[in-house]
Design a protein around this motif. Structure first.
Motif, PDB file in Angstrom:
ATOM      1  N   GLY A  81     -29.654 -49.094  62.642  1.00  0.00           N
ATOM      2  CA  GLY A  81     -30.654 -48.429  63.462  1.00  0.00           C
ATOM      3  C   GLY A  81     -29.983 -47.874  64.712  1.00  0.00           C
ATOM      4  O   GLY A  81     -30.577 -47.779  65.775  1.00  0.00           O
ATOM      5  N   ASN A  82     -28.724 -47.538  64.563  1.00  0.00           N
ATOM      6  CA  ASN A  82     -27.876 -47.094  65.663  1.00  0.00           C
ATOM      7  C   ASN A  82     -28.497 -45.907  66.382  1.00  0.00           C
ATOM      8  O   ASN A  82     -28.663 -44.837  65.810  1.00  0.00           O
ATOM      9  N   THR A  83     -28.843 -46.090  67.648  1.00  0.00           N
ATOM     10  CA  THR A  83     -29.519 -45.025  68.396  1.00  0.00           C
ATOM     11  C   THR A  83     -28.605 -43.830  68.646  1.00  0.00           C
ATOM     12  O   THR A  83     -29.072 -42.703  68.682  1.00  0.00           O
ATOM     13  N   LYS A  84     -27.315 -44.064  68.835  1.00  0.00           N
ATOM     14  CA  LYS A  84     -26.396 -42.937  69.030  1.00  0.00           C
ATOM     15  C   LYS A  84     -26.340 -42.100  67.753  1.00  0.00           C
ATOM     16  O   LYS A  84     -26.341 -40.877  67.801  1.00  0.00           O
ATOM     17  N   GLY A  85     -26.308 -42.765  66.610  1.00  0.00           N
ATOM     18  CA  GLY A  85     -26.315 -42.057  65.337  1.00  0.00           C
ATOM     19  C   GLY A  85     -27.584 -41.254  65.151  1.00  0.00           C
ATOM     20  O   GLY A  85     -27.555 -40.115  64.691  1.00  0.00           O
ATOM     21  N   ILE A  86     -28.700 -41.845  65.518  1.00  0.00           N
ATOM     22  CA  ILE A  86     -29.981 -41.143  65.422  1.00  0.00           C
ATOM     23  C   ILE A  86     -29.980 -39.930  66.345  1.00  0.00           C
ATOM     24  O   ILE A  86     -30.405 -38.837  65.971  1.00  0.00           O
ATOM     25  N   GLU A  87     -29.481 -40.121  67.562  1.00  0.00           N
ATOM     26  CA  GLU A  87     -29.405 -39.014  68.522  1.00  0.00           C
ATOM     27  C   GLU A  87     -28.551 -37.877  67.977  1.00  0.00           C
ATOM     28  O   GLU A  87     -28.940 -36.712  68.052  1.00  0.00           O
ATOM     29  N   LEU A  88     -27.387 -38.206  67.422  1.00  0.00           N
ATOM     30  CA  LEU A  88     -26.515 -37.173  66.847  1.00  0.00           C
ATOM     31  C   LEU A  88     -27.206 -36.426  65.722  1.00  0.00           C
ATOM     32  O   LEU A  88     -27.125 -35.207  65.620  1.00  0.00           O
ATOM     33  N   PHE A  89     -27.894 -37.171  64.868  1.00  0.00           N
ATOM     34  CA  PHE A  89     -28.597 -36.544  63.753  1.00  0.00           C
ATOM     35  C   PHE A  89     -29.676 -35.591  64.254  1.00  0.00           C
ATOM     36  O   PHE A  89     -29.790 -34.459  63.787  1.00  0.00           O
ATOM     37  N   LEU A  90     -30.475 -36.046  65.207  1.00  0.00           N
ATOM     38  CA  LEU A  90     -31.548 -35.204  65.737  1.00  0.00           C
ATOM     39  C   LEU A  90     -31.007 -33.965  66.439  1.00  0.00           C
ATOM     40  O   LEU A  90     -31.583 -32.881  66.335  1.00  0.00           O
ATOM     41  N   LYS A  91     -29.890 -34.110  67.151  1.00  0.00           N
ATOM     42  CA  LYS A  91     -29.266 -32.942  67.776  1.00  0.00           C
ATOM     43  C   LYS A  91     -28.817 -31.957  66.706  1.00  0.00           C
ATOM     44  O   LYS A  91     -28.957 -30.749  66.854  1.00  0.00           O
ATOM     45  N   ARG A  92     -28.251 -32.476  65.625  1.00  0.00           N
ATOM     46  CA  ARG A  92     -27.725 -31.628  64.558  1.00  0.00           C
ATOM     47  C   ARG A  92     -28.818 -30.790  63.917  1.00  0.00           C
ATOM     48  O   ARG A  92     -28.630 -29.635  63.606  1.00  0.00           O
TER      49      ARG A  92
END
Length: 146
Positions: A94-105
């Motif tokens: 549930g890595n928030t940085k990973g989620i943030e990167l995905f949403l930015k992408r």
């Protein structure tokens, strides 16, 4: 596929062997360390001096831009792997940085903020604004209590 215009190189300005040299240097960077050719080996294969290759690699902006374009092409070929690893991290932790990167992408998270200021005071002078403020505070234009 990488956008050539983004890298701003001019193919008409390439010197002989620059395309091949750029490709070899990029391949060198992506190769495992134990398999990398030395700059001297690359220069020898190209039939040029190591110093000439070094000058292109470090001081020729057009060559550097082309080399960066080629490196971007290699990175683009790994995009599906990067996305799959990103999804793995998000699902696992549930890595928030990973989620943030995905949403930015995908464009759902924009890091740009825009602030718009509007001056609705018109042409009122400082003295007029001061007088109006003092009147609202009940002090009159002189600043003293009435």
């Amino acid at each position: 596929m990488a956008n050539k215009a983004r890298f701003k190189f001019d193919e008409t300005k390439f010197r002989p062997k620059q395309r091949e040299a750029a490709l070899m240097l990029v391949e060198r960077e992506f190769a495992p360390k134990e398999e990398r050719k030395s700059l001297q080996q690359i220069a020898d294969e190209l039939g040029m001096s190591r110093m000439g290759l070094y000058k292109w690699d470090k001081h020729d902006p057009n060559f550097i831009a082309y080399k960066n374009y080629l490196a971007s092409e290699v990175m683009d070929s790994h995009l599906s792997l990067v996305y799959s690893k990103l999804i793995e991290v998000i699902e696992k932790d549930g890595n928030t940085k990973g989620i943030e990167l995905f949403l930015k992408r995908i464009g759902d998270l924009d890091t740009k903020s825009e602030i718009s200021l509007t001056d609705n005071r018109g042409e009122e002078s400082f003295e007029d604004r001061k007088t109006a403020l003092l009147e609202r505070l009940g002090q009159g234009a002189t600043g003293s209590e009435e």
